[in-house]
Design a protein around this motif. Structure first.
Motif, short mmCIF file in Angstrom:
data_model
loop_
_atom_site.label_atom_id
_atom_site.label_comp_id
_atom_site.label_asym_id
_atom_site.label_seq_id
_atom_site.Cartn_x
_atom_site.Cartn_y
_atom_site.Cartn_z
N LEU A 1 1.51 9.08 -6.18
CA LEU A 1 1.61 10.44 -5.95
C LEU A 1 3.18 10.96 -7.07
CD1 LEU A 1 1.66 10.68 -1.95
CD2 LEU A 1 0.05 11.69 -3.80
N LEU A 2 3.95 10.30 -7.16
CA LEU A 2 4.90 10.56 -7.99
C LEU A 2 4.25 10.79 -9.43
CD1 LEU A 2 8.02 8.65 -6.65
CD2 LEU A 2 7.42 11.03 -6.34
N GLN A 3 3.17 10.16 -9.72
CA GLN A 3 2.88 10.28 -11.09
C GLN A 3 2.14 11.53 -11.47
OE1 GLN A 3 3.49 7.85 -13.47
NE2 GLN A 3 4.42 6.89 -11.80
N ILE A 4 1.72 12.28 -10.39
CA ILE A 4 0.96 13.52 -10.62
C ILE A 4 1.90 14.88 -10.58
CG2 ILE A 4 -1.21 12.55 -9.60
CD1 ILE A 4 -0.59 13.91 -7.07
N VAL A 5 3.24 14.40 -10.37
CA VAL A 5 4.42 15.46 -10.31
C VAL A 5 4.66 16.01 -11.90
CG1 VAL A 5 6.91 16.23 -9.79
CG2 VAL A 5 5.41 14.58 -8.19
N PRO A 6 4.31 17.18 -11.92
CA PRO A 6 4.29 17.85 -13.33
C PRO A 6 5.90 17.80 -14.05
CG PRO A 6 4.29 19.78 -11.78
CD PRO A 6 4.24 18.46 -10.96
N GLN B 1 1.97 -0.19 -15.08
CA GLN B 1 3.36 0.47 -14.54
C GLN B 1 3.62 -0.09 -13.19
OE1 GLN B 1 4.62 4.32 -15.36
NE2 GLN B 1 2.92 4.71 -16.58
N PHE B 2 2.57 -0.02 -12.39
CA PHE B 2 2.68 -0.26 -10.92
C PHE B 2 2.90 -1.85 -10.63
CE2 PHE B 2 0.98 -1.45 -6.75
CZ PHE B 2 1.83 -0.90 -5.82
N VAL B 3 2.08 -2.61 -11.51
CA VAL B 3 2.23 -3.95 -11.47
C VAL B 3 3.67 -4.43 -12.09
CG1 VAL B 3 1.38 -6.24 -12.36
CG2 VAL B 3 -0.47 -4.44 -11.61
N GLY C 1 0.75 -1.20 0.12
CA GLY C 1 0.09 -0.04 -0.07
C GLY C 1 0.91 1.08 -0.08
N VAL C 2 2.11 1.07 0.68
CA VAL C 2 2.88 2.41 0.86
C VAL C 2 3.69 2.52 -0.49
CG1 VAL C 2 4.85 3.38 1.70
CG2 VAL C 2 3.12 2.34 3.26
N LEU C 3 3.87 1.46 -1.21
CA LEU C 3 4.33 1.75 -2.59
C LEU C 3 3.49 2.06 -3.50
CD1 LEU C 3 6.63 -1.69 -2.89
CD2 LEU C 3 7.41 0.61 -2.50
N PHE C 4 2.29 1.50 -3.69
CA PHE C 4 1.46 2.20 -4.35
C PHE C 4 0.96 3.69 -4.33
CE2 PHE C 4 -3.10 3.10 -5.33
CZ PHE C 4 -3.02 2.56 -6.76
N LEU C 5 0.95 4.18 -3.05
CA LEU C 5 0.64 5.57 -2.58
C LEU C 5 1.71 6.34 -3.21
CD1 LEU C 5 -1.31 7.80 -1.44
CD2 LEU C 5 0.02 7.25 0.76
#
Length: 312
Positions: free
Chosen positions: A26-31, A64-66, A18-22
């Protein structure tokens, strides 16, 4: 003990995922586009698109997460976008300093907190009790960066007593002077809570029947307090130390940045600032894993302090 550890590890695995997914989400929304960073600011769009395809960034976030979890399960944390080094190698260079800092701060904070809390309980209502509680409240109220700045300004810069930037090496290789100020900074946030809870727990135990029985047998007061009262009061204190481990890990990030300590926290901050996503994800995973292992150690310590926990 073995089944207890296995159960705790199985429970901790979903929390780590869960921590890894969060972190990943969050890093995906960094512009910031990692492919653009690798290609350079003047790269043509088709070159950036090709790099994105090679990195797998053109796929959906769940895919990508999988794929990322699959690589992590194989021990592959990727390569740094900035240095092009293996993330595992960079983490291997920083885990040691962070562990050294955490252990040193715990070694400082826990014994001092236990001593002050026990002394305040024994001297309840006296000036000693009030002074210790005032110190504890001050320690809880002051943020870690404030304590660090004070130590840097006076102990390090103004008086020149100890080094306050960088790490000169491991303890066994002459690195103790550079460890004192950052570990003292991190320990300052833990002494207060440990002292306050120890005082409360010891006061409750001192009124128990078995303590009165020990005194009736003619045992010395120091033996009654240390061997009977303090040991039975340790379980809530151990709980607090385990919960404060998360705060210490967060404080370690700030402390390592302030003192230029080459640990995982400083690596994570630098990776996030430079948009080095693989390194940031690896560093955050190590910090989360450290928190889970500390809580596992606390659970094992419960059984040592009170064997009834194992059967509950």
């Amino acid at each position: 003990m073995g089944p207890l550890i296995i159960r705790r590890l199985l429970v901790s695995l979903p929390a780590l995922i869960g921590v890894l997914f969060l972190c990943f989400a969050l890093l995906q929304i960094v512009p910031t586009d990692p492919a653009q960073i690798i290609a350079g600011p003047d790269a043509r769009p088709e070159v950036v698109a090709e790099i994105r395809k090679e990195l797998g960034l053109d796929r959906s976030i769940p895919v990508q997460f999988v794929e990322y979890i699959g690589r992590v399960a194989q021990g592959d944390l990727g390569r740094s976008i900035i240095s092009n080094k293996s993330v595992s190698e960079e983490l291997a260079d920083t885990v040691g300093p962070t562990a050294e800092l955490m252990i040193a701060s715990m070694v400082m904070a826990v014994p001092i907190g236990l001593l002050l809390g026990t002394l305040a309980a024994v001297r309840r209502g006296t000036a000693v009790d009030r002074i210790i509680m005032a110190i504890s409240v001050a320690g809880v109220s002051m943020p870690v960066f404030f304590v660090g700045l004070i130590l840097i300004q006076y102990v390090g810069f103004h008086w020149g007593l100890l080094p306050f930037t960088g790490r000169t090496g491991p303890i066994w290789a002459g690195g103790l002077p550079s460890l004192i100020l950052p570990s003292l900074t991190l320990a300052s946030v833990l002494v207060g809570p440990v002292a306050r809870l120890t005082r409360t727990a010891v006061l409750e135990v001192l009124g128990a029947d078995f303590v009165r029985t020990a005194r009736a047998k003619g045992l010395r007061e120091s033996v009654v307090v240390v061997h009977h009262a303090l040991r039975n009061a340790l379980i809530p204190v151990v709980t607090l130390v385990g919960l404060q481990a998360a705060y210490l890990l967060g404080g370690a990030v700030v402390t390592e940045t302030m003192f230029s300590w080459p640990g995982v926290g400083r690596l994570a901050v630098g990776a996030i600032i430079s948009s080095d996503f693989p390194t940031a994800q690896g560093a955050i995973m190590i910090l989360a894993l450290a928190f889970l292992l500390i809580n596992l150690f606390v659970d094992v310590l419960y059984v040592y302090l009170d064997p009834r926990v194992q059967h509950s």
